[in-house]
Scaffold this motif. Sequence first.
Motif, PDB file in Angstrom:
ATOM      1  N   ARG A 155       0.831  -1.209   0.000  1.00 35.39           N
ATOM      2  CA  ARG A 155       0.000   0.000   0.000  1.00 35.39           C
ATOM      3  C   ARG A 155       0.866   1.260   0.000  1.00 35.39           C
ATOM      4  O   ARG A 155       0.522   2.256  -0.636  1.00 35.39           O
ATOM      5  CB  ARG A 155      -0.944  -0.018   1.202  1.00 35.39           C
ATOM      6  N   GLU A 185       0.964   4.177  -3.294  1.00 34.57           N
ATOM      7  CA  GLU A 185       0.585   5.576  -3.070  1.00 34.57           C
ATOM      8  C   GLU A 185       1.219   6.508  -4.100  1.00 34.57           C
ATOM      9  O   GLU A 185       0.749   7.634  -4.305  1.00 34.57           O
ATOM     10  CB  GLU A 185       0.984   6.021  -1.658  1.00 34.57           C
ATOM     11  N   PRO A 238      -5.046   7.577  -8.748  1.00 35.02           N
ATOM     12  CA  PRO A 238      -6.166   6.763  -8.253  1.00 35.02           C
ATOM     13  C   PRO A 238      -6.606   5.636  -9.191  1.00 35.02           C
ATOM     14  O   PRO A 238      -6.834   4.503  -8.712  1.00 35.02           O
ATOM     15  CB  PRO A 238      -7.274   7.794  -8.019  1.00 35.02           C
ATOM     16  N   PRO A 239      -6.747   5.870 -10.517  1.00 37.21           N
ATOM     17  CA  PRO A 239      -7.140   4.740 -11.378  1.00 37.21           C
ATOM     18  C   PRO A 239      -6.128   3.598 -11.334  1.00 37.21           C
ATOM     19  O   PRO A 239      -6.510   2.420 -11.336  1.00 37.21           O
ATOM     20  CB  PRO A 239      -7.213   5.368 -12.776  1.00 37.21           C
ATOM     21  N   ARG A 277      -4.107   2.866  -8.816  1.00 32.25           N
ATOM     22  CA  ARG A 277      -4.237   2.207  -7.514  1.00 32.25           C
ATOM     23  C   ARG A 277      -5.425   1.254  -7.482  1.00 32.25           C
ATOM     24  O   ARG A 277      -5.346   0.170  -6.897  1.00 32.25           O
ATOM     25  CB  ARG A 277      -4.347   3.247  -6.395  1.00 32.25           C
ATOM     26  N   ARG A 278      -6.505   1.646  -8.138  1.00 38.96           N
ATOM     27  CA  ARG A 278      -7.676   0.759  -8.169  1.00 38.96           C
ATOM     28  C   ARG A 278      -7.371  -0.520  -8.932  1.00 38.96           C
ATOM     29  O   ARG A 278      -7.765  -1.617  -8.513  1.00 38.96           O
ATOM     30  CB  ARG A 278      -8.872   1.490  -8.791  1.00 38.96           C
ATOM     31  N   ARG A 279      -6.668  -0.399 -10.059  1.00 34.25           N
ATOM     32  CA  ARG A 279      -6.305  -1.599 -10.827  1.00 34.25           C
ATOM     33  C   ARG A 279      -5.364  -2.497 -10.029  1.00 34.25           C
ATOM     34  O   ARG A 279      -5.522  -3.726 -10.003  1.00 34.25           O
ATOM     35  CB  ARG A 279      -5.617  -1.220 -12.145  1.00 34.25           C
ATOM     36  N   THR A 309      -5.022  -2.664  -6.783  1.00 40.20           N
ATOM     37  CA  THR A 309      -5.756  -3.244  -5.660  1.00 40.20           C
ATOM     38  C   THR A 309      -6.662  -4.378  -6.137  1.00 40.20           C
ATOM     39  O   THR A 309      -6.778  -5.420  -5.479  1.00 40.20           O
ATOM     40  CB  THR A 309      -6.585  -2.166  -4.944  1.00 40.20           C
ATOM     41  N   ALA A 310      -7.300  -4.210  -7.290  1.00 35.64           N
ATOM     42  CA  ALA A 310      -8.144  -5.271  -7.838  1.00 35.64           C
ATOM     43  C   ALA A 310      -7.324  -6.511  -8.166  1.00 35.64           C
ATOM     44  O   ALA A 310      -7.756  -7.653  -7.914  1.00 35.64           O
ATOM     45  CB  ALA A 310      -8.874  -4.767  -9.092  1.00 35.64           C
ATOM     46  N   GLU A 321      -6.466  -8.237  -4.929  1.00 33.81           N
ATOM     47  CA  GLU A 321      -7.629  -8.937  -4.376  1.00 33.81           C
ATOM     48  C   GLU A 321      -7.891 -10.247  -5.115  1.00 33.81           C
ATOM     49  O   GLU A 321      -8.213 -11.270  -4.493  1.00 33.81           O
ATOM     50  CB  GLU A 321      -8.856  -8.030  -4.444  1.00 33.81           C
TER      51      GLU A 321
END
Length: 242
Positions: free
Chosen positions: A29, A33, A37-38, A40-42, A44-45, A48
Motif C-alpha cells: 500500500r 501511493e 487513483p485509477p 491504484r484501483r487496478r 488493488t483489484a 484482491e
Amino acid sequence: MDLPGHLGSMPMHAITEIHGESGLLERFRLEIERFDPPARRRLTAALELAAALHRDDRRVREPYLNHLLRVAIRMMHHYQVRDVDVIVAGLLHDTVEDHPAELAGDLPAGADLRRAALAALADRFGARVARLVAAVTNPEYDPDRDRNTQYREHVAANLEREPWARVIKVSDFTDNGVGIIHTVGPKVLSSAVKYRPLVPVLRDLVARADTPLAEPVKQHIYDQLDLAEERFSAILDAPSDN
C-alpha cells in the motif's frame, strides 16, 4: 497490528519474518501511493484477485500471497517500474498455472482451460496483462524429457520476445533464488538444481538493450544474480560427508 514507520525501507524478507503477510500488504500500500487513483484501483483489484485465488496456497512456511507481494514490491521499489500492466501481471503471474479453472469459470467439455483462463484475465485487466502472464506461465511438460531443461528452454524462448516479461521473471527468480536461504526441507536442493542454470540465461536477457530498465537497476539485478549463484553453489558444491 501496529507497523513501524520505517517499513518502507526494510528488506522484504525482514518484513516477512517480523510482520508476515500484514507487513507486506502495508508495504504494498505504501508503494502504490505513488500512483494515481485509477492505477491504484487496478493494482488493488489485481491484489484482491491474487489473494482470492491463492488463499489456500502455501509456500513452504508462509502464505503464497507473500511471494506475489514481494515480486510486485520489488519491481516497484528496486526496479523503479511504473507500468501498471507489468505490476498487475506480476501479482497474477502464477494464476493461470495454478488456478486456471477458478479463473475460467464454467466451460464446455474439451475446452482449453489455460486459454480460457488467459481470456478471463484479458477481459478483466486487458490483453497486455494476459500476454505478460502467458509469457511467464510454465508449459505443460513432456514427461519423457527433463523438466528443468524444458523449464530453462521455455524461459529463454518466451522472454526473448517479451522484454517486460523479463522484468517479472527476474523479480520472481530473485525471490526464489536469493530467497532460497528462507526455504527448508527437500525444496532447498530441488530449487538450487532448477534455478542455478537459469542465472546466465537471465543475465544475458537483462543485459539486452531492449530490456526496459535503467542501467543502475540492471546493475542491482546483476548483483542479485551473483548472490543467488553464491547461494546455489553453497548448496550444490558443498563437500560430501561420505
